[in-house]
Write an enzyme that holds these catalytic residues in place. Sequence first.
Site, PDB file in Angstrom:
ATOM      1  N   LYS A  27       0.868  -1.191   0.000  1.00 51.28           N
ATOM      2  CA  LYS A  27       0.000   0.000   0.000  1.00 51.28           C
ATOM      3  C   LYS A  27       0.898   1.232   0.000  1.00 51.28           C
ATOM      4  O   LYS A  27       1.716   1.414   0.905  1.00 51.28           O
ATOM      5  CB  LYS A  27      -0.890   0.007   1.251  1.00 51.28           C
ATOM      6  CG  LYS A  27      -1.602   1.352   1.498  1.00 51.28           C
ATOM      7  CD  LYS A  27      -2.449   1.351   2.774  1.00 51.28           C
ATOM      8  CE  LYS A  27      -2.970   2.759   3.097  1.00 51.28           C
ATOM      9  NZ  LYS A  27      -3.796   2.799   4.338  1.00 51.28           N
TER      10      LYS A  27
ATOM     11  N   ASP B 202      -2.356  10.417   3.448  1.00 49.45           N
ATOM     12  CA  ASP B 202      -3.745  10.030   3.705  1.00 49.45           C
ATOM     13  C   ASP B 202      -4.427  11.062   4.599  1.00 49.45           C
ATOM     14  O   ASP B 202      -4.295  11.021   5.822  1.00 49.45           O
ATOM     15  CB  ASP B 202      -3.773   8.644   4.370  1.00 49.45           C
ATOM     16  CG  ASP B 202      -5.197   8.172   4.662  1.00 49.45           C
ATOM     17  OD1 ASP B 202      -6.148   8.790   4.142  1.00 49.45           O
ATOM     18  OD2 ASP B 202      -5.345   7.177   5.404  1.00 49.45           O
TER      19      ASP B 202
ATOM     20  N   LYS C 100      -9.668  13.140   8.277  1.00 54.91           N
ATOM     21  CA  LYS C 100      -9.112  12.795   9.583  1.00 54.91           C
ATOM     22  C   LYS C 100      -9.029  14.043  10.451  1.00 54.91           C
ATOM     23  O   LYS C 100      -8.922  15.153   9.925  1.00 54.91           O
ATOM     24  CB  LYS C 100      -7.685  12.249   9.407  1.00 54.91           C
ATOM     25  CG  LYS C 100      -7.609  10.858   8.829  1.00 54.91           C
ATOM     26  CD  LYS C 100      -6.167  10.381   8.744  1.00 54.91           C
ATOM     27  CE  LYS C 100      -6.071   8.991   8.158  1.00 54.91           C
ATOM     28  NZ  LYS C 100      -6.695   7.943   8.997  1.00 54.91           N
TER      29      LYS C 100
ATOM     30  N   ASP D  76       1.961   6.651   5.302  1.00 57.23           N
ATOM     31  CA  ASP D  76       0.944   5.671   4.933  1.00 57.23           C
ATOM     32  C   ASP D  76       1.337   4.910   3.654  1.00 57.23           C
ATOM     33  O   ASP D  76       0.550   4.153   3.109  1.00 57.23           O
ATOM     34  CB  ASP D  76      -0.408   6.387   4.758  1.00 57.23           C
ATOM     35  CG  ASP D  76      -1.593   5.464   4.971  1.00 57.23           C
ATOM     36  OD1 ASP D  76      -1.408   4.403   5.596  1.00 57.23           O
ATOM     37  OD2 ASP D  76      -2.695   5.810   4.508  1.00 57.23           O
TER      38      ASP D  76
ATOM     39  N   ASP E  44     -11.924   7.273   4.162  1.00 50.32           N
ATOM     40  CA  ASP E  44     -10.660   7.079   4.885  1.00 50.32           C
ATOM     41  C   ASP E  44     -10.245   5.603   4.909  1.00 50.32           C
ATOM     42  O   ASP E  44      -9.132   5.278   5.296  1.00 50.32           O
ATOM     43  CB  ASP E  44     -10.810   7.620   6.312  1.00 50.32           C
ATOM     44  CG  ASP E  44      -9.472   7.822   7.000  1.00 50.32           C
ATOM     45  OD1 ASP E  44      -8.435   7.750   6.309  1.00 50.32           O
ATOM     46  OD2 ASP E  44      -9.480   8.049   8.229  1.00 50.32           O
TER      47      ASP E  44
ATOM     48  N   GLU F  14      -9.236   3.823   2.577  1.00 46.03           N
ATOM     49  CA  GLU F  14      -8.813   3.895   1.180  1.00 46.03           C
ATOM     50  C   GLU F  14      -7.769   2.841   0.816  1.00 46.03           C
ATOM     51  O   GLU F  14      -7.654   2.454  -0.343  1.00 46.03           O
ATOM     52  CB  GLU F  14      -8.273   5.297   0.877  1.00 46.03           C
ATOM     53  CG  GLU F  14      -6.791   5.542   1.224  1.00 46.03           C
ATOM     54  CD  GLU F  14      -6.475   5.413   2.714  1.00 46.03           C
ATOM     55  OE1 GLU F  14      -7.411   5.538   3.528  1.00 46.03           O
ATOM     56  OE2 GLU F  14      -5.304   5.178   3.057  1.00 46.03           O
TER      57      GLU F  14
ATOM     58  N   ARG G 205      -7.522  -0.319   1.404  1.00 44.96           N
ATOM     59  CA  ARG G 205      -8.092  -1.561   0.876  1.00 44.96           C
ATOM     60  C   ARG G 205      -8.606  -1.376  -0.545  1.00 44.96           C
ATOM     61  O   ARG G 205      -8.602  -2.305  -1.344  1.00 44.96           O
ATOM     62  CB  ARG G 205      -9.168  -2.088   1.838  1.00 44.96           C
ATOM     63  CG  ARG G 205     -10.346  -1.181   1.996  1.00 44.96           C
ATOM     64  CD  ARG G 205     -11.145  -1.463   3.270  1.00 44.96           C
ATOM     65  NE  ARG G 205     -10.479  -0.952   4.479  1.00 44.96           N
ATOM     66  CZ  ARG G 205     -10.976  -1.071   5.696  1.00 44.96           C
ATOM     67  NH1 ARG G 205     -12.139  -1.672   5.899  1.00 44.96           N
ATOM     68  NH2 ARG G 205     -10.309  -0.593   6.736  1.00 44.96           N
TER      69      ARG G 205
END
Length: 491
Positions: free
Chosen positions: A252, A257, A264, A275, A334, A336, A338
């Site tokens: 990933k 993010d 967030k 991230d 959020d 995201e 996956r």
Amino acid sequence: MQIHFLTAAPARPPRARVRVANQDALPADLPAVVREGAAAARFTAKPAQSHEAFVESDGRVERLLLVGLGETGAAGRMGSIERAGAVVSIRFLTSGEAAVLVDLGGSGLSPVETAAFLLGLRLRAWRHDAYRTKLPDEQKVTLKDVFVLGAPEGAEAEWARESALCEGVEFTRRLVTEPGNVLYPESFVAAVQERVAGTGLEVRVLDDAEMRALGMGALLGVAQGSVRPARILAMVWNGGAAGAKPFAFVGKGVTFDTGGISLKPGAGMEDMKWDMGGAGAVAGAMLALALRKAKAHVVGICGLVENMPDGGAQRPGDVVTSMSGQTIEVINTDAEGRLVLADVLTWTQKEFQPAGIVDLATLTGAMMMALGSEYAGIFANDEPLAEALLAAGKASGDKLWRFPLGTAYDKLIDSPIADMKNMGARTAGAITAAQFIQRFIEKGTPWAHLDIAGVVWADKAGATWDKGATGYGVRLLDRYVRDALEQPERP
Ligand code: BES
Ligand code: MN
Ligand code: ZN
């Protein structure tokens, strides 16, 4: 920092010297003042214990660091040796000394143990000071050369392999440390292309038009709120037998993010520059494999996007169609990672028909809550793969703890409008995230998902890292390749 092996004592040795000591046998030839001084300071050569002394030798003052290795044959000996090596860097990195002589004569260290000592030394020396223009002199790195004397026969060859691993860990740490304005999908690709040039690693890149043509609606839905276009980066290392299927590492790579429209909270949001830790680990591992010319066929694939909230961003409730054809209701923008992995995993399976897949992702805050920063979580659909990874975790120090998968958890991501939704209930967040990813793994493909949210970034220094980027995953993947792919007959 450079490490050099010497076969004879240098005519003009550096002022700083390191001696290593086993708890059951201190070096016999220490000057009395050091031996007695160490005893008076209660130095007993416990793992990573140290004692610094100044001695006169040949009319000059020498700075002598005595480092403890613990008991010979003790459990966890390799880890103790690594920590002892790390102590050398802690003491000398900004000490004013430009060079140290590590005198291993009489230490009894084997070639593999010698390499472990140097690995600890080198990994603990890594820093990222590029943006510090006003660093006081006494905080600047001075140590440039480490000369190793008295290493056993074969140590240099062992070190060649471990130094490739160091390059990989260091590259990962650099990627993880770079802020979001510097590292974004395109610049991540450029950094990898530059770093791996000349290593024999083949690099392929998919741009947004190609991803659109492939139907990657899940990944592109995340990217659409950012002015930075997404990329998929594939690194191919084919050092295996002719015709062998590759093994795939998938990361990933959310270069920042914000959460998107499901924004967030501001406090701590700066952490979300890391991230992309999964993608960073994959890139570092691929570099290490290429540098040490691993005898295995491995592909590393990074899904690179930035998750931002602008007028074009996707909304909670949007339904997207993934490359697999499965539709997803985006309950929370959020969740995201996956969505990115879904399409990258589909593409990886279609493009490479891998013999197995390990994905790494800073996927959930829930995993951080569960395991803190000691272990990463592992989910797997295949027992031998899970066992091999758990073993690699133990051996490498990048530790893993297994979590369950199951149909009862899978039901929690059913959606009333689409094939699935991108989040479950309030509980078991790391598991429902893994269930989501599993829906994109084809039947019969061994797969493991590593949720590394808690281990990529450290608030305090560890054995072989300072606070900040740990480089987690590179040593784990390298160890897995060594033990499971290069020597498949090993347990
Ligand atoms: N990147 C985060 C997970 C994360 C959080 C990693 C903190 C490291 C530290 C991920 O994209 C995320 O936001 N996950 C959400 C999912 C939720 C909305 C279902 C989470 O864990 O809160
Ligand atoms: Mn998120
Ligand atoms: Zn994320």
